[in-house]
Design a protein around this motif. Structure first.
Motif, PDB file in Angstrom:
ATOM      1  N   TRP A  25       0.839  -1.204   0.000  1.00  0.00           N
ATOM      2  CA  TRP A  25       0.000   0.000   0.000  1.00  0.00           C
ATOM      3  C   TRP A  25       0.875   1.255   0.000  1.00  0.00           C
ATOM      4  CZ3 TRP A  25      -5.071   0.349  -0.799  1.00  0.00           C
ATOM      5  CH2 TRP A  25      -5.749   1.526  -0.428  1.00  0.00           C
ATOM      6  N   TRP A  27       2.472   5.100  -0.119  1.00  0.00           N
ATOM      7  CA  TRP A  27       2.112   6.312   0.621  1.00  0.00           C
ATOM      8  C   TRP A  27       1.178   7.214  -0.158  1.00  0.00           C
ATOM      9  CZ3 TRP A  27       3.172  10.998  -1.603  1.00  0.00           C
ATOM     10  CH2 TRP A  27       4.106  11.015  -2.645  1.00  0.00           C
ATOM     11  N   ASN A  52       3.521  -0.485   3.945  1.00  0.00           N
ATOM     12  CA  ASN A  52       3.609   0.700   3.079  1.00  0.00           C
ATOM     13  C   ASN A  52       5.053   1.182   2.893  1.00  0.00           C
ATOM     14  OD1 ASN A  52       3.981   1.643   5.691  1.00  0.00           O
ATOM     15  ND2 ASN A  52       2.799   3.531   5.400  1.00  0.00           N
TER      16      ASN A  52
END
Length: 267
Positions: A25, A27, A52
């Motif tokens: 995922w 930023w 992330n």
């Protein structure tokens, strides 16, 4: 040889997850229409962990097990001086370490010294630095061999692999060869996708890859690249679009692409 190298590291008991699937995922998904919850059939079901490339938790991820990543030896977004406190305050159960040091000019010796200082003391499950599938001298698994030799007494739970290539057969061969090289290790595959093909080709590849990874008892977790939209990649990380075309799990409006639908449903 490589089994004896791993003996110099201390293998711990990996954390058990109900489902191996996770979300990579980035930023730049912040403040967009994208929600990781779209990848779950219900709260906590299906895709159940998320990372992330940073040590701060993204917003709206409370339904996921967050795995922080100290991707850099030290950087503004993830200061290494704050790593231990972020692990503690965030209630982490796992930490990922350096991101592709084999391509980023970090020597195995320097990485090992850094790992001993900052990762070894953490009372959570640990992954060794994530290496690429490059077969160039001093990169990929060759870099990892040198790191392991330099990191005597290091604690770890997982070997972390990235792969980009032309086909499922090439992907399967790479993962199996890594397992043969380190037969006593557990693996996390935190980036993988084909370097060619349409979205439907990527979905078909993903279907085969998930079936294989789910059946491989030496693979503990995996996350396909990447849980974002192509338009966001083009704006923020254009090189990723070139490396893995048509692999995005999301459309810009937050709905799932054909690849994302396949990842959500599983093989």
């Amino acid at each position: 040889m490589f089994s004896s190298l791993l003996a110099s590291l201390v293998l711990l008991a990996p954390v058990a997850f109900a489902d191996k699937r996770g979300a990579a995922w980035p930023w730049y998904n912040a403040n967009t229409a994208l929600s990781p919850n779209t990848l779950q059939s219900s709260a906590g079901q299906g895709v159940n962990w998320l990372y992330n490339w940073e040590t701060y938790r993204p917003d709206n991820t409370q339904n996921f097990n967050f795995i922080g990543t100290q991707r850099c030896m030290d950087c503004d977004s993830s200061p290494v001086a704050q790593l231990a406190s972020r692990v503690s305050s965030g209630g982490w159960n796992t930490v990922f370490s350096l991101n592709e040091p084999d391509l980023n000019g970090i020597s195995p010796t320097d990485a090992a010294a850094w790992y001993k200082q900052y990762i070894n003391p953490l009372a959570v499950a640990k992954a060794l630095p994530a290496v690429t599938s490059s077969t160039n001298a001093g990169q990929g698994l060759s870099w990892l061999d040198s790191f392991i030799s330099a990191c005597s007494g290091c604690y770890y739970d997982y070997i972390n692999l990235h792969w980009y290539g032309p086909s499922f057969s090439a992907f399967q061969s790479y993962i199996q060869s890594a397992h043969s090289r380190y037969p006593n290790a557990k693996f996390v595959i935190t980036e993988f996708a084909m370097t060619q093909g349409s979205a439907q080709d990527q979905a078909n590849f993903l279907d085969q890859a998930m079936s294989f990874l789910n059946s491989a008892n030496y693979v503990s977790m995996y996350s396909y690249f990447v849980a974002t939209a192509t338009s966001l990649e083009q704006t923020n990380d254009a090189g990723a679009v070139t490396a893995a075309p048509n692999s995005a799990l999301f459309n810009a409006d937050g709905s799932l692409t054909v690849v994302g639908q396949r990842y959500k449903s599983g093989p």
